[in-house]
Design an enzyme around this catalytic site. Structure first.
Site, PDB file in Angstrom:
ATOM      1  N   ASP A  67       0.807  -1.221   0.000  1.00 45.66           N
ATOM      2  CA  ASP A  67       0.000   0.000   0.000  1.00 45.66           C
ATOM      3  C   ASP A  67       0.837   1.266   0.000  1.00 45.66           C
ATOM      4  OD1 ASP A  67       0.909  -0.250   2.686  1.00 45.66           O
ATOM      5  OD2 ASP A  67      -0.962  -1.237   3.245  1.00 45.66           O
ATOM      6  N   ASN A 136      -8.058  -3.323  14.340  1.00 46.84           N
ATOM      7  CA  ASN A 136      -9.407  -3.626  13.867  1.00 46.84           C
ATOM      8  C   ASN A 136      -9.432  -4.795  12.891  1.00 46.84           C
ATOM      9  OD1 ASN A 136      -8.305  -2.477  11.574  1.00 46.84           O
ATOM     10  ND2 ASN A 136      -9.802  -0.811  11.402  1.00 46.84           N
ATOM     11  N   HIS A 138      -7.519  -5.116  10.146  1.00 50.65           N
ATOM     12  CA  HIS A 138      -7.204  -4.841   8.741  1.00 50.65           C
ATOM     13  C   HIS A 138      -5.877  -5.474   8.344  1.00 50.65           C
ATOM     14  CE1 HIS A 138      -5.018  -0.896   9.917  1.00 50.65           C
ATOM     15  NE2 HIS A 138      -4.104  -1.650   9.359  1.00 50.65           N
ATOM     16  N   GLU A 143      -9.756  -2.280   5.141  1.00 47.46           N
ATOM     17  CA  GLU A 143     -10.439  -1.978   6.389  1.00 47.46           C
ATOM     18  C   GLU A 143     -11.724  -2.809   6.528  1.00 47.46           C
ATOM     19  OE1 GLU A 143      -8.997  -0.283   8.567  1.00 47.46           O
ATOM     20  OE2 GLU A 143      -8.188   1.630   7.872  1.00 47.46           O
TER      21      GLU A 143
END
Length: 254
Positions: A67, A136, A138, A143
């Site tokens: 990313d 979370n 990811h 996400e």
């Protein structure tokens, strides 16, 4: 799924580097999927030491990063391009033209994402993909969502992700709100996935690997379907995971 428990971060980083070196030894033209963030830095340091000692050769290697932040130029000191050159590429014998990182600067997001997908395909796909994990759940910057996005795409970063990454910026307002990320499909196509976990506060997210339930609200959960997943985890985090007692003993001793 193979789980390897290390005593500490240094041991985990060394084991991760050894797995990467084994991949390169077996296939000198390997395509490596790389990650940023604090977790893989120790592995990169180990790889640098191994290369400088003549124990690994990056000259034929191709890399693809997961990313990049949207809006940051490659020379911005918080871009993931800068991170990779600072923490690995500048210190090993890899060819610049064989390193690939999504561009955070573009006029056509769809075209940039398509370009990156095509480049990975033309390279023959990723042989081994390094992953970290967010609190979370990811992976990459995929996400929590209502459905998985399979291909490279632009994502709106979750507030938890922005808050977690604010420590790298002088103010949270400077943290980009979007990123280009390899999709879940690209990650799952990797021939081997190596997940690094060295933070017991992430144990709750990692537990979703052991539920048998795949939930796009916890992206890491899909990795339990990967045919060749290795999880490297520190002992403190492993103690919080639902490993069977007999497996835990074998893993800890191994």
């Amino acid at each position: 799924m193979r789980v390897i428990v290390s005593e500490n971060y240094q041991e985990l980083s060394k084991k991760a580097a050894e797995i990467m070196v084994e991949q390169i030894e077996n296939k000198p033209t390997s395509v490596l999927g790389l990650a940023t963030g604090s977790t893989p830095i120790g592995m990169y340091k180990e790889l640098i030491s191994m290369q400088q000692a003549g124990n690994v050769d990056f000259s034929q290697i191709t890399t693809f990063n997961l990313d990049e932040y949207v809006g940051l130029t490659a020379d911005h000191d918080q871009s993931y391009s800068y991170f990779m050159w600072d923490n690995l590429f500048s210190h090993v014998n890899i060819k610049k033209e064989q390193t690939n990182i999504p561009s955070g600067i573009f006029t056509d997001a769809k075209a940039e994402c398509s370009r990156y997908e095509k480049a990975m395909e033309e390279a023959g796909g990723v042989d081994i993909q390094i992953l970290g994990i967010g609190h979370n759940g990811h992976i990459g910057f995929n996400e929590p969502a209502q459905a998985f996005t399979l291909s490279t795409h632009v994502v709106e970063l979750a507030s938890e992700t922005i808050e977690a990454n604010a420590r790298f910026f002088s103010d949270i307002s400077e943290v980009p709100k979007q990123a280009v990320t390899m999709g879940i499909g690209g990650i799952m196509k990797a021939r081997h996935v190596l997940l690094l976990v060295n933070d017991k506060s992430k144990a709750e997210a990692v537990r979703h690997l052991f539920t048998g339930i795949v939930d796009p609200q916890v992206p890491v959960s899909i990795l339990q379907l990967h045919p060749n997943l290795t999880v490297l985890v520190d002992r403190a985090t492993a103690e919080l995971l639902p490993l069977q007692d007999e497996s835990r003993e074998a893993i800890l001793q191994g």
